[in-house]
Design an enzyme around this catalytic site. Structure first.
Site, PDB file in Angstrom:
ATOM      1  N   HIS A  62       0.600  -1.632  -0.306  1.00 28.41           N
ATOM      2  CA  HIS A  62       0.045  -0.308  -0.087  1.00 28.41           C
ATOM      3  C   HIS A  62       0.833   1.300   0.295  1.00 28.41           C
ATOM      4  O   HIS A  62       1.108   1.843   0.975  1.00 28.41           O
ATOM      5  CB  HIS A  62      -1.685  -0.180   1.206  1.00 28.41           C
ATOM      6  CG  HIS A  62      -1.533   0.901   1.671  1.00 28.41           C
ATOM      7  ND1 HIS A  62      -1.612   2.189   1.492  1.00 28.41           N
ATOM      8  CD2 HIS A  62      -3.098   0.788   1.789  1.00 28.41           C
ATOM      9  CE1 HIS A  62      -3.059   3.177   1.869  1.00 28.41           C
ATOM     10  NE2 HIS A  62      -3.947   2.207   1.759  1.00 28.41           N
ATOM     11  N   GLU A  81      -1.059   1.460  -4.998  1.00 26.59           N
ATOM     12  CA  GLU A  81      -0.608   0.087  -4.475  1.00 26.59           C
ATOM     13  C   GLU A  81      -0.721  -1.287  -5.387  1.00 26.59           C
ATOM     14  O   GLU A  81      -1.867  -1.662  -6.350  1.00 26.59           O
ATOM     15  CB  GLU A  81      -1.942  -0.002  -3.098  1.00 26.59           C
ATOM     16  CG  GLU A  81      -2.292   1.049  -2.573  1.00 26.59           C
ATOM     17  CD  GLU A  81      -3.286   1.156  -1.772  1.00 26.59           C
ATOM     18  OE1 GLU A  81      -3.793   0.179  -1.214  1.00 26.59           O
ATOM     19  OE2 GLU A  81      -4.723   2.142  -1.413  1.00 26.59           O
TER      20      GLU A  81
HETATM   21  C1  BG6 Z   1      -7.386   1.901   0.968  1.00 29.43           C
HETATM   22  C2  BG6 Z   1      -8.512   2.109   0.583  1.00 29.43           C
HETATM   23  O1  BG6 Z   1      -6.434   0.947   0.077  1.00 29.43           O
HETATM   24  O2  BG6 Z   1      -6.916   2.296   2.162  1.00 29.43           O
HETATM   25  C3  BG6 Z   1      -9.208   2.651   1.310  1.00 29.43           C
HETATM   26  O3  BG6 Z   1      -9.107   1.572  -0.688  1.00 29.43           O
HETATM   27  C4  BG6 Z   1      -8.934   3.311   2.723  1.00 29.43           C
HETATM   28  O4  BG6 Z   1     -10.956   2.051   1.052  1.00 29.43           O
HETATM   29  C5  BG6 Z   1      -7.501   3.053   2.806  1.00 29.43           C
HETATM   30  O5  BG6 Z   1      -9.617   3.768   3.224  1.00 29.43           O
HETATM   31  C6  BG6 Z   1      -6.382   3.238   4.123  1.00 29.43           C
HETATM   32  O6  BG6 Z   1      -7.348   2.601   4.789  1.00 29.43           O
HETATM   33  P1  BG6 Z   1      -6.235   2.535   6.340  1.00 29.43           P
HETATM   34  O7  BG6 Z   1      -7.217   1.407   7.047  1.00 29.43           O
HETATM   35  O8  BG6 Z   1      -5.496   2.656   6.725  1.00 29.43           O
HETATM   36  O9  BG6 Z   1      -7.124   4.294   7.221  1.00 29.43           O
END
Ligand code: BG6
Length: 305
Positions: free
Chosen positions: A168, A271
């Site tokens: 990510h 990602e």
């Molecule tokens: C992204 C998702 O990968 O991560 C989103 O597609 C999400 O929906 C974002 O809001 C952040 O997620 P987190 O759990 O790190 O706040």
């Protein structure tokens, strides 16, 4: 310096090139300083938080508002999502994006030049309480003139399993509203901001509102064009069927406790993933490796070298 950091250094330190230091929140991180790049990776989540190839500015976004605590994910860098992506389908109370980004990983090795770091983690009673499977993950990161991230999953249990995964990456950008992402033209995507409706991308991706898209069956290299920082970031991947593009935009950023109000402008997540219908199935003993690579180039060239 805590004993464990001293112990880790006595086993793994490469003098002048890579050592374990105390990071934010007292969490250990490996600091890489080689002629090719500067980098940092926390044992917490095996989370890459910095990569600065020689002669370039910092490539990854990292929020100064990030928490650094057991059970919390670092905001920015490259969290690893596993074994589910987003909310867990059958348990909305389970941690978002799985549990390995919030657990401490084990340092396996540091390569002779200091650039190659290998970390691992495996199932235990805590993970089995959330996901009833046995596994081992190995994560190899090379902090060179390119950033290589390679995640290998092994099914160490006695039954077949299915998992989702994502590297990510949060890229640092001059102004998210001015960047464009090429390589996804014509690709179908699920729009998470519009009840997961399936749509088709036309031309480059630009960010004009909250953007949260799972691109389906992506195979081509992707390029993030940043006219403000005057650079391009090329992202290539192997054995990853999906690309997720995420920017929270104004309102969502405001509602997030670990992201500054205006920081949505300074980041774009691209990602490399296998999620949803393209989640990976592994029989007992089988392995799967997903790789992502990033390289930086100047915008005056046609593309990244
Ligand atoms: C992204 C998702 O990968 O991560 C989103 O597609 C999400 O929906 C974002 O809001 C952040 O997620 P987190 O759990 O790190 O706040």
């Amino acid at each position: 310096m805590s004993t464990s950091i001293a112990d880790l250094n006595s086993r793994f330190q490469i003098r002048g090139a890579a050592k374990v230091v105390e990071g934010n929140g007292g969490l250990p991180k490996i600091q890489i300083t080689t002629p090719n790049a500067l980098g940092e990776i926390y044992l917490h989540g095996a989370h890459v938080t910095s990569w600065k190839p020689a002669g370039e500015e910092q490539v990854l976004f990292l929020s100064p508002h990030s928490l650094y605590e057991e059970g919390k994910a670092i905001r920015g860098g490259v969290p690893i999502c596993f074994p589910w992506f987003g909310a867990k389908a059958d348990d909305p109370k389970a941690p978002s994006h799985g549990f390995v980004r919030t657990k401490s990983w084990q340092l396996e090795s540091i390569g002779q030049s200091g650039e190659e770091i290998i970390l691992s983690t495996a199932s235990d009673d805590n993970t089995r309480a959330l996901w009833p499977h046995d596994f081992r993950l190995e994560y190899r990161v090379v902090f060179g003139t390119e950033l290589l991230m390679e995640l290998t999953m092994t099914n160490t249990g006695s039954s077949a399993l299915r998992f989702e995964e994502a590297l990510h990456a949060y890229y640092s950008v001059g102004d998210a509203a001015k960047v464009s992402v090429s390589g996804l033209d014509g690709v179908r995507y699920l729009d998470k901001t519009d009840s997961m409706h399936e749509k088709s991308q036309t031309g480059d991706v630009t960010i004009t509102s909250e953007t949260d898209r799972v691109y389906l069956h992506t195979a081509h290299a992707i390029e993030l064009y940043d006219p403000v920082l005057r650079r391009r970031i090329a992202i290539e991947k192997e054995d990853s069927r999906n690309t997720v593009v995420w920017n929270p935009w104004i309102e969502k950023a405001r509602a997030m406790g670990d992201l500054g109000e205006d920081e949505w402008k300074s980041m774009l997540c691209i990602e490399s993933a296998n999620v949803g219908d393209t989640a990976v199935e592994l029989a007992p003993g089988e392995q799967h490796m997903m790789t992502a690579r990033a390289r930086v180039g100047d915008i005056s060239r046609d593309s990244v070298k």
